[in-house]
Design a protein around this motif. Sequence first.
Motif, mmCIF file in Angstrom:
data_model
loop_
_atom_site.group_PDB
_atom_site.id
_atom_site.type_symbol
_atom_site.label_atom_id
_atom_site.label_comp_id
_atom_site.label_asym_id
_atom_site.label_seq_id
_atom_site.Cartn_x
_atom_site.Cartn_y
_atom_site.Cartn_z
ATOM 1 N N GLU A 79 8.321 2.713 -0.144
ATOM 2 C CA GLU A 79 8.414 3.850 -1.065
ATOM 3 C C GLU A 79 7.080 4.164 -1.742
ATOM 4 O OE1 GLU A 79 11.582 2.817 -3.681
ATOM 5 O OE2 GLU A 79 13.084 2.875 -2.089
ATOM 6 N N ASN A 80 6.039 4.309 -0.953
ATOM 7 C CA ASN A 80 4.714 4.705 -1.430
ATOM 8 C C ASN A 80 4.098 3.718 -2.424
ATOM 9 O OD1 ASN A 80 2.626 6.557 -0.995
ATOM 10 N ND2 ASN A 80 3.063 7.606 -2.913
ATOM 11 N N VAL A 81 4.486 2.460 -2.322
ATOM 12 C CA VAL A 81 3.865 1.385 -3.110
ATOM 13 C C VAL A 81 3.399 0.300 -2.135
ATOM 14 C CG1 VAL A 81 4.218 -0.403 -4.862
ATOM 15 C CG2 VAL A 81 5.302 1.826 -5.137
ATOM 16 N N GLN A 100 4.395 -2.117 2.673
ATOM 17 C CA GLN A 100 4.576 -0.876 1.928
ATOM 18 C C GLN A 100 6.049 -0.540 1.874
ATOM 19 O OE1 GLN A 100 2.126 2.370 3.226
ATOM 20 N NE2 GLN A 100 2.942 3.772 1.699
ATOM 21 N N HIS A 129 -5.943 4.329 1.077
ATOM 22 C CA HIS A 129 -4.575 4.391 0.543
ATOM 23 C C HIS A 129 -4.627 5.087 -0.806
ATOM 24 C CE1 HIS A 129 -2.376 1.887 3.396
ATOM 25 N NE2 HIS A 129 -3.428 1.101 3.433
ATOM 26 N N SER A 130 -3.674 5.948 -1.031
ATOM 27 C CA SER A 130 -3.645 6.671 -2.303
ATOM 28 C C SER A 130 -2.403 6.338 -3.119
ATOM 29 C CB SER A 130 -3.703 8.178 -2.042
ATOM 30 O OG SER A 130 -2.590 8.576 -1.278
ATOM 31 N N CYS A 131 -1.743 5.263 -2.784
ATOM 32 C CA CYS A 131 -0.515 4.916 -3.509
ATOM 33 C C CYS A 131 -0.765 3.775 -4.496
ATOM 34 C CB CYS A 131 0.609 4.562 -2.535
ATOM 35 S SG CYS A 131 0.177 3.394 -1.258
ATOM 36 N N ASP A 132 0.200 3.575 -5.355
ATOM 37 C CA ASP A 132 0.142 2.468 -6.304
ATOM 38 C C ASP A 132 0.288 1.150 -5.561
ATOM 39 O OD1 ASP A 132 -0.069 4.197 -8.493
ATOM 40 O OD2 ASP A 132 2.114 4.326 -8.707
ATOM 41 N N TYR A 133 -0.034 0.060 -6.258
ATOM 42 C CA TYR A 133 0.135 -1.253 -5.645
ATOM 43 C C TYR A 133 0.571 -2.263 -6.682
ATOM 44 C CZ TYR A 133 -4.368 -2.851 -7.537
ATOM 45 O OH TYR A 133 -5.388 -3.211 -8.368
#
Length: 108
Positions: free
Chosen positions: A43-45, A41, A84-88
């Motif tokens: 920066e929230n990705v 991970q 997880h609630s972030c982009d990927y």
Amino acid sequence: MSLKIGNEAEDKASSYLQKKGYTILERNFHSKFGEIDIIAQKENVLHFCEVKFSQNYDPITRITSSKMNKIIKTINYYLLTHAHSCDYQIDAILVTPENIEIIKNISY
């Protein structure tokens, strides 16, 4: 490729990512569909990383459409079983004896 060489390539890739500011969440995540070499991970990705090593040719050629399908199914399973609630994105980390390179957000 031997298991030892593969593990060494993944160790180098993990160190490379950490030096670039990534946090390693998991290594060798398995499902019935396949395996993700490194989940990191930054920066929230979330970065689902496929590590490929080669001594004699460009390692990117070893990521086939069949391999991508397995990666995507494994990512879907991971996201179902981990909150997880972030982009990927899917990244390739190419390791050769002389170089480590990351290709971000690959697709096939």
